[in-house]
Design an enzyme around this catalytic site. Structure first.
Site, PDB file in Angstrom:
ATOM      1  N   LYS A  83       0.858  -1.192   0.000  1.00 53.12           N
ATOM      2  CA  LYS A  83       0.000   0.000   0.000  1.00 53.12           C
ATOM      3  C   LYS A  83       0.892   1.240   0.000  1.00 53.12           C
ATOM      4  O   LYS A  83       1.799   1.365   0.835  1.00 53.12           O
ATOM      5  CB  LYS A  83      -0.832  -0.027   1.281  1.00 53.12           C
ATOM      6  CG  LYS A  83      -2.232   0.503   1.166  1.00 53.12           C
ATOM      7  CD  LYS A  83      -2.936   0.186   2.477  1.00 53.12           C
ATOM      8  CE  LYS A  83      -4.301   0.759   2.514  1.00 53.12           C
ATOM      9  NZ  LYS A  83      -4.839   0.744   3.882  1.00 53.12           N
TER      10      LYS A  83
HETATM   11  C1  E4P Z   1      -8.221   1.039   4.351  1.00 53.87           C
HETATM   12  O1  E4P Z   1      -7.481   0.685   3.477  1.00 53.87           O
HETATM   13  C2  E4P Z   1      -8.219   2.384   4.932  1.00 53.87           C
HETATM   14  O2  E4P Z   1      -6.980   2.668   5.479  1.00 53.87           O
HETATM   15  C3  E4P Z   1      -9.316   2.477   5.968  1.00 53.87           C
HETATM   16  O3  E4P Z   1     -10.512   1.977   5.380  1.00 53.87           O
HETATM   17  C4  E4P Z   1      -9.519   3.853   6.532  1.00 53.87           C
HETATM   18  O4  E4P Z   1     -10.657   3.838   7.353  1.00 53.87           O
HETATM   19  P1  E4P Z   1     -10.985   5.003   8.417  1.00 53.87           P
HETATM   20  O5  E4P Z   1     -11.290   6.246   7.674  1.00 53.87           O
HETATM   21  O6  E4P Z   1     -12.166   4.483   9.172  1.00 53.87           O
HETATM   22  O7  E4P Z   1      -9.751   5.137   9.276  1.00 53.87           O
END
Ligand code: E4P
Length: 219
Positions: A83
Site C-alpha cells: 500500500k
Molecule cells: C483502508 O485501506 C483504509 O486505510 C481504511 O478503510 C480507513 O478507514 P478510516 O477512515 O475508518 O480510518
C-alpha cells in the site's frame, strides 16, 4: 463485489474467514498501532489466514525508502499487496512495483483525478475513502460513481476498493455503483446479516416448533 476486512485483529479475521466472508484484508499504520502487534509478524499471520490480497502500507514518504520498505514487506508472503500513498512518490513506487509483478494498493484517494493517476500508474487497487469524505462534508459515493465512470471510459484494470466504510448503506451503494471491493471493519461485515424480519421470523418458527414437541436430533 469482494469483501476485505479492514483490520489487523487476528481472531476477527479468522472468524470471518471461517464463514467465507473475507476475500482479503487491508491494514494501515493506525490499525497496526491499534492491534499492538509487531507489523511484520501480524502481517505474516494474516497472510496465512486468507488467500486473497493483504495490504501492508509503507510509511516512508520518499520513493527510494518506500521501495526499500516494500522489499521487506513483499517478502512476507505471495499475497502481500503493497500500500502506497497517493503522492507523486507513491505513484512512482506503484509503477516500479507493479512492473515487477507486485500488487499495489494506492491509498488516501479523495478525488477522481487522483484515481485517474493511480490507474495510469498501473495500480492493482485504488482506495477512495468514502467515510472520511462524508465526514468532511463531501459526498463519498459520488466520488465512487465518478471513478467507476472514468475507469470504464478507458477500460482501466485498476480495481476500485471502497475504503473508510462506516455502515451497511455504504456497502449497498458501492455494490449498486459496481465497485470491485469494499473494505470494512469486521463489525460492519457482520451487520450486513441483520434484519428485524429475520429475527421475528426465527422467533415465530421457534414458538411454532415448540408446539409440535418434536426434535430433529433423536439420539
Ligand atoms: C483502508 O485501506 C483504509 O486505510 C481504511 O478503510 C480507513 O478507514 P478510516 O477512515 O475508518 O480510518
Amino acid at each position: 463485489m469482494k469483501f476485505f476486512a479492514d483490520t489487523a485483529d487476528i481472531p476477527a479475521i479468522r472468524e470471518l474467514a471461517e464463514a467465507g466472508l473475507v476475500d482479503g484484508v487491508t491494514t494501515n499504520p493506525s490499525l497496526i498501532a491499534k492491534s499492538g502487534a509487531d507489523f511484520l509478524e501480524v502481517t505474516r499471520e494474516i497472510c496465512g489466514l486468507v488467500d486473497g490480497p493483504v495490504s501492508a502500507e509503507v510509511v516512508a514518504l520518499d520513493h527510494a525508502t518506500m521501495l526499500r520498505e516494500a522489499e521487506v514487506l513483499r517478502k512476507i508472503a505471495d499475497n502481500v499487496c503493497i500500500k502506497v500513498p497517493l503522492t507523486i512518490d507513491g505513484l512512482k513506487t506503484c509503477r516500479a512495483l507493479t512492473g515487477e509483478g507486485t500488487m499495489v494498493n494506492v491509498t488516501l484517494c479523495f478525488s477522481a483525478n487522483q484515481a485517474l493517476l493511480a490507474a495510469k500508474a498501473g495500480a492493482t487497487f485504488v482506495s477512495p475513502f468514502v467515510g472520511r469524505h462524508d465526514d468532511n462534508g463531501f459526498d463519498g459515493m459520488s466520488l465512487i460513481s465518478d471513478i467507476r465512470l472514468i475507469y470504464d471510459n478507458y477500460a482501466f484494470d485498476t480495481e476500485i476498493l471502497v475504503a473508510s466504510v462506516r455502515h451497511a448503506t455504504h456497502v449497498l451503494e458501492a455494490a449498486r455503483i459496481g465497485a470491485d471491493v469494499a473494505t470494512m471493519p469486521p463489525a460492519v461485515i457482520k451487520t450486513l446479516a441483520n434484519h428485524v424480519l429475520t429475527d421475528k421470523g426465527l422467533e415465530g418458527f421457534a414458538t411454532d416448533w415448540g408446539t409440535t414437541g418434536q426434535t430433529i436430533l433423536r439420539d
